[in-house]
Design a protein around this motif. Structure first.
Motif, short mmCIF file in Angstrom:
data_model
loop_
_atom_site.label_atom_id
_atom_site.label_comp_id
_atom_site.label_asym_id
_atom_site.label_seq_id
_atom_site.Cartn_x
_atom_site.Cartn_y
_atom_site.Cartn_z
N MET A 1 -48.41 -7.43 24.26
CA MET A 1 -47.74 -6.96 23.05
C MET A 1 -46.32 -7.51 22.96
O MET A 1 -45.90 -8.04 21.94
CB MET A 1 -47.71 -5.44 23.02
CG MET A 1 -46.98 -4.83 21.84
SD MET A 1 -47.33 -3.06 21.71
CE MET A 1 -46.84 -2.50 23.35
N ALA A 2 -45.54 -7.40 24.04
CA ALA A 2 -44.17 -7.89 24.02
C ALA A 2 -44.15 -9.40 23.82
O ALA A 2 -43.28 -9.94 23.15
CB ALA A 2 -43.45 -7.51 25.32
N THR A 3 -45.11 -10.10 24.43
CA THR A 3 -45.14 -11.55 24.31
C THR A 3 -45.29 -11.97 22.85
O THR A 3 -44.54 -12.78 22.34
CB THR A 3 -46.31 -12.13 25.13
OG1 THR A 3 -46.17 -11.70 26.48
CG2 THR A 3 -46.29 -13.64 25.08
N ALA A 4 -46.29 -11.41 22.16
CA ALA A 4 -46.52 -11.77 20.76
C ALA A 4 -45.32 -11.42 19.92
O ALA A 4 -44.92 -12.18 19.02
CB ALA A 4 -47.77 -11.06 20.25
N ALA A 5 -44.70 -10.26 20.16
CA ALA A 5 -43.55 -9.84 19.38
C ALA A 5 -42.40 -10.82 19.55
O ALA A 5 -41.74 -11.19 18.57
CB ALA A 5 -43.14 -8.43 19.79
N TYR A 6 -42.14 -11.23 20.77
CA TYR A 6 -41.04 -12.17 21.00
C TYR A 6 -41.37 -13.55 20.44
O TYR A 6 -40.47 -14.27 19.99
CB TYR A 6 -40.68 -12.24 22.48
CG TYR A 6 -39.64 -11.23 22.88
CD1 TYR A 6 -38.29 -11.46 22.63
CD2 TYR A 6 -39.99 -10.03 23.49
CE1 TYR A 6 -37.32 -10.54 22.97
CE2 TYR A 6 -39.02 -9.09 23.84
CZ TYR A 6 -37.69 -9.36 23.58
OH TYR A 6 -36.73 -8.43 23.91
N ASP A 7 -42.63 -13.94 20.47
CA ASP A 7 -43.01 -15.19 19.83
C ASP A 7 -42.62 -15.16 18.36
O ASP A 7 -42.12 -16.14 17.81
CB ASP A 7 -44.53 -15.42 19.95
CG ASP A 7 -44.94 -15.86 21.34
OD1 ASP A 7 -44.06 -16.24 22.13
OD2 ASP A 7 -46.15 -15.82 21.64
N GLU A 8 -42.83 -14.03 17.73
CA GLU A 8 -42.57 -13.91 16.30
C GLU A 8 -41.08 -13.90 15.96
O GLU A 8 -40.69 -14.30 14.86
CB GLU A 8 -43.22 -12.64 15.76
CG GLU A 8 -44.76 -12.68 15.79
CD GLU A 8 -45.37 -11.35 15.41
OE1 GLU A 8 -44.59 -10.43 15.07
OE2 GLU A 8 -46.60 -11.24 15.46
N ILE A 9 -40.23 -13.42 16.88
CA ILE A 9 -38.80 -13.31 16.56
C ILE A 9 -37.95 -14.34 17.30
O ILE A 9 -36.72 -14.26 17.26
CB ILE A 9 -38.28 -11.90 16.89
CG1 ILE A 9 -38.26 -11.64 18.40
CG2 ILE A 9 -39.07 -10.84 16.14
CD1 ILE A 9 -37.51 -10.39 18.79
N ALA A 10 -38.56 -15.32 17.95
CA ALA A 10 -37.80 -16.28 18.77
C ALA A 10 -36.72 -16.99 17.96
O ALA A 10 -35.58 -17.14 18.43
CB ALA A 10 -38.75 -17.29 19.41
N ASP A 11 -37.04 -17.44 16.76
CA ASP A 11 -36.05 -18.16 15.95
C ASP A 11 -34.90 -17.24 15.56
O ASP A 11 -33.73 -17.60 15.67
CB ASP A 11 -36.70 -18.75 14.71
CG ASP A 11 -37.67 -19.88 15.04
OD1 ASP A 11 -37.60 -20.40 16.19
OD2 ASP A 11 -38.49 -20.23 14.18
N TRP A 12 -35.24 -16.02 15.08
CA TRP A 12 -34.19 -15.06 14.72
C TRP A 12 -33.32 -14.73 15.93
O TRP A 12 -32.09 -14.68 15.82
CB TRP A 12 -34.85 -13.78 14.20
CG TRP A 12 -33.88 -12.63 14.08
CD1 TRP A 12 -33.04 -12.37 13.04
CD2 TRP A 12 -33.64 -11.62 15.07
NE1 TRP A 12 -32.28 -11.25 13.31
CE2 TRP A 12 -32.63 -10.76 14.54
CE3 TRP A 12 -34.17 -11.34 16.32
CZ2 TRP A 12 -32.15 -9.66 15.25
CZ3 TRP A 12 -33.70 -10.25 17.02
CH2 TRP A 12 -32.70 -9.41 16.49
N TYR A 13 -33.96 -14.51 17.07
CA TYR A 13 -33.22 -14.15 18.28
C TYR A 13 -32.22 -15.25 18.65
O TYR A 13 -31.05 -14.97 18.92
CB TYR A 13 -34.21 -13.93 19.44
CG TYR A 13 -33.55 -13.57 20.75
CD1 TYR A 13 -33.29 -12.24 21.06
CD2 TYR A 13 -33.20 -14.55 21.67
CE1 TYR A 13 -32.68 -11.90 22.26
CE2 TYR A 13 -32.60 -14.22 22.86
CZ TYR A 13 -32.34 -12.89 23.16
OH TYR A 13 -31.73 -12.57 24.35
#
Length: 218
Positions: A1-13
């Motif tokens: 779950m955390a992996t997919a979430a961070y994949d989705e926000i990597a650019d924003w982060y």
């Protein structure tokens, strides 16, 4: 779950969230420098994300190497340090082979941090150093309302180890990916149970600490 979430926000982060942290507002980099100190060998960062702290580690003389579960975050990190895709609970590293390990603002992303600490104990050589820099368990979490920095309100829930997406702000990370929480005794017992010897501590952020740092040795 955390992996997919961070994949989705990597650019924003990498492009927006890190830009808001450039002046080290809560003392993450200060605490990392203070506890890690200088060295000239490889330093493994677990949960390295986009590699934002590689420059700090490198500036102390260490050679940073990162591991993370998120392909999206690692895509951003590759220009900053050598990286590997891997689970912090099963590090792709030979036992007793690493001089230093750091975890920077990552432990709440790891559902079984005590298991990660045991892996840290496994990969560190005797006398090797581990530096944990994370959100302060006493004052940060779904139980803490930090909307007024001068009067943090700690509500029921601190004593309960749990995962939550509750957050006092929608400008941060936790409302997007959630966080695991351990009360201070549970967190420190994880170090001891992993066979690590606690050495020094530091806090960052004011007037109420936001960051807790721990230095331990194998």
């Amino acid at each position: 779950m955390a992996t997919a979430a961070y994949d989705e926000i990597a650019d924003w982060y990498d492009e927006e969230f890190l830009a808001s942290q450039l002046d080290d507002p809560i003392g993450v980099e200060r605490v990392l420098r203070e506890l890690l100190g200088t060295g000239d060998e490889s330093c493994l960062e677990i949960g390295c994300g986009t590699g934002a702290k590689a420059g700090v580690v490198r500036g102390l003389g260490w050679r940073p190497v990162g591991v993370d579960l998120s392909r999206g975050m690692l895509g951003r990190a590759r220009g900053r340090l050598p990286v590997a895709l891997g689970d912090a609970g099963r590090l792709p590293v030979r036992g007793g082979s690493v001089a230093a390990v750091v975890a920077v603002m990552a432990h709440t992303d790891m559902p079984d941090y005590p298991a990660v600490l045991r892996e840290v104990g496994r990969v560190l050589r005797p006398g090797g150093v581990f530096v944990h820099v994370g959100v302060h368990p006493c004052f940060c979490g779904g139980f803490a309302d930090r909307s007024d920095a001068d009067a943090v309100v700690v509500r029921p829930g601190y004593l309960d180890s749990h995962w939550t997406m509750d957050s006092w702000t929608d400008q941060g990370i936790r409302d997007k990916v959630g966080a695991s929480h351990w009360a201070l005794p549970s967190l420190l017992h994880g170090f001891l149970d992993a066979g690590l010897t606690l050495e020094r501590f530091a806090e960052g952020g004011a007037p109420t600490p936001t960051v807790l740092g721990v230095r331990a040795r194998a």
